[in-house]
Design a protein around this motif. Structure first.
Motif, PDB file in Angstrom:
ATOM      1  N   LYS A 234       4.503   5.560 -12.818  1.00 50.72           N
ATOM      2  CA  LYS A 234       3.110   5.324 -12.397  1.00 50.72           C
ATOM      3  C   LYS A 234       2.957   5.512 -10.895  1.00 50.72           C
ATOM      4  O   LYS A 234       2.087   6.259 -10.435  1.00 50.72           O
TER       5      LYS A 234
ATOM      6  N   TYR B  36       0.826  -1.200   0.000  1.00 54.17           N
ATOM      7  CA  TYR B  36       0.000   0.000   0.000  1.00 54.17           C
ATOM      8  C   TYR B  36       0.869   1.261   0.000  1.00 54.17           C
ATOM      9  O   TYR B  36       1.924   1.317   0.631  1.00 54.17           O
TER      10      TYR B  36
ATOM     11  N   TYR C  19      -3.778   3.252  -1.779  1.00 54.60           N
ATOM     12  CA  TYR C  19      -3.769   2.536  -3.051  1.00 54.60           C
ATOM     13  C   TYR C  19      -3.048   1.209  -2.853  1.00 54.60           C
ATOM     14  O   TYR C  19      -2.058   1.137  -2.125  1.00 54.60           O
TER      15      TYR C  19
ATOM     16  N   ILE D 167     -14.583   1.623  -6.605  1.00 57.40           N
ATOM     17  CA  ILE D 167     -15.092   2.097  -7.886  1.00 57.40           C
ATOM     18  C   ILE D 167     -15.868   3.381  -7.656  1.00 57.40           C
ATOM     19  O   ILE D 167     -16.887   3.391  -6.953  1.00 57.40           O
ATOM     20  N   LYS D 168     -15.384   4.463  -8.233  1.00 53.57           N
ATOM     21  CA  LYS D 168     -16.056   5.754  -8.079  1.00 53.57           C
ATOM     22  C   LYS D 168     -16.878   6.067  -9.323  1.00 53.57           C
ATOM     23  O   LYS D 168     -16.374   5.959 -10.438  1.00 53.57           O
TER      24      LYS D 168
ATOM     25  N   GLU E 207     -10.970  -3.045  -5.045  1.00 56.17           N
ATOM     26  CA  GLU E 207     -10.870  -1.732  -5.676  1.00 56.17           C
ATOM     27  C   GLU E 207     -12.105  -0.886  -5.365  1.00 56.17           C
ATOM     28  O   GLU E 207     -13.232  -1.365  -5.381  1.00 56.17           O
TER      29      GLU E 207
ATOM     30  N   LYS F 171      -0.011  -2.848 -11.405  1.00 59.16           N
ATOM     31  CA  LYS F 171      -1.324  -2.216 -11.406  1.00 59.16           C
ATOM     32  C   LYS F 171      -1.509  -1.527 -10.058  1.00 59.16           C
ATOM     33  O   LYS F 171      -0.970  -1.978  -9.025  1.00 59.16           O
ATOM     34  N   MET F 172      -2.244  -0.446 -10.059  1.00 63.72           N
ATOM     35  CA  MET F 172      -2.396   0.365  -8.859  1.00 63.72           C
ATOM     36  C   MET F 172      -3.815   0.916  -8.833  1.00 63.72           C
ATOM     37  O   MET F 172      -4.274   1.484  -9.832  1.00 63.72           O
ATOM     38  N   TYR F 173      -4.508   0.708  -7.733  1.00 62.34           N
ATOM     39  CA  TYR F 173      -5.870   1.227  -7.662  1.00 62.34           C
ATOM     40  C   TYR F 173      -6.220   1.589  -6.218  1.00 62.34           C
ATOM     41  O   TYR F 173      -5.630   1.094  -5.262  1.00 62.34           O
ATOM     42  N   GLU F 174      -7.195   2.472  -6.102  1.00 60.78           N
ATOM     43  CA  GLU F 174      -7.638   2.938  -4.796  1.00 60.78           C
ATOM     44  C   GLU F 174      -8.383   1.830  -4.062  1.00 60.78           C
ATOM     45  O   GLU F 174      -9.142   1.069  -4.655  1.00 60.78           O
TER      46      GLU F 174
END
Length: 236
Positions: A153, A100, A112, A218-219, A216, A195-198
């Motif tokens: 990234k 994280y 993230y 999703i907004k 993840e 890969k990187m996501y909130e």
């Protein structure tokens, strides 16, 4: 500088490192989704032992846990007294499923998750040593992750990242006595391989350790929702 890890499945790593694992002391992995420093994490030492270790490096000569380090900079690891002997003689691989990092805006911290885009794990370069824990009255194996500059990234939210090893380099990292060859492995892991996501802000809580940590967030764009609603109304 990753200070929280997610380690919940090491099966793919064990397959890839089977020729290097001489003694599997981990067995069935205890899955953890939000690991802070001091919590045990699995590591493959260069003596062939795959075991749980203390997340936070303490050299054997340390007087107390106050001198603990969770990271060692690749640029100076071979110069600093704290790390140089371990870098020469006690290297390890720390398999994680992700780590994280936080995007900071004003007082807001958004977590993230960073993982491999293709593989099930990231093999992190690390160092280890044995430290006598007076509370436990026994020696414990302690480890630190080695860090380098972040790729582009990840660099959008943090300037450092762990050194990630390719499978073909496992043996070199663990066994080579040619330090010039070993240092060449301190390369930045490419953008296209991560890969990187909130993820949920619950990750900010050290004690929160649920599978939902890695889901993840999703907004939904409010403008898109408004357009969708107008489109639906126009049908009637």
């Amino acid at each position: 500088m990753p200070g929280r890890l997610s380690i919940y499945n090491d099966k793919a790593f064990k397959i890839d490192a089977k020729e290097l694992i001489k003694n599997d002391m981990v067995g069935e992995l205890n899955p953890r989704y939000n690991i802070p420093p001091t919590i045990p994490i699995p590591a493959l030492l260069n003596n062939g032992n795959y075991l749980y270790t203390h997340f936070g490096y303490l050299p054997s000569w340390a007087f107390s846990k106050a001198s603990m380090n969770i990271n060692a900079r690749s640029e100076s690891i071979y110069e600093k007294k704290t790390f140089r002997d371990s870098f020469k003689y006690r290297r390890c691989i720390i398999p994680i499923n992700g780590f994280y990092e936080w995007a900071k805006e004003d007082k807001e911290k958004t977590p993230y998750l960073v993982s491999d885009i293709k593989n099930e794990y990231l093999a992190l370069a690390g160092i280890w040593d044995e430290y006598f824990d007076t509370e436990l009255n026994m020696k414990i194996v302690t480890v630190a992750l080695i860090t380098c500059d972040a790729n582009e990234k990840l660099g959008k939210i943090h300037h450092r990242m762990p050194v990630v090893l390719e499978k073909k380099d496992f043996s070199t990292w663990l066994n080579s006595s040619d330090l010039r060859e070993v240092i060449k492995l301190f390369s930045v892991y490419p953008n296209e391989k991560i890969k990187m996501y909130e993820v949920t802000s619950e990750v900010n809580k050290v004690l929160f350790n649920e599978p939902s940590c890695i889901d993840e967030v999703i907004k939904i764009d409010k403008k898109d929702e408004e357009i969708k609603e107008v489109g639906q109304l126009s049908l009637f």
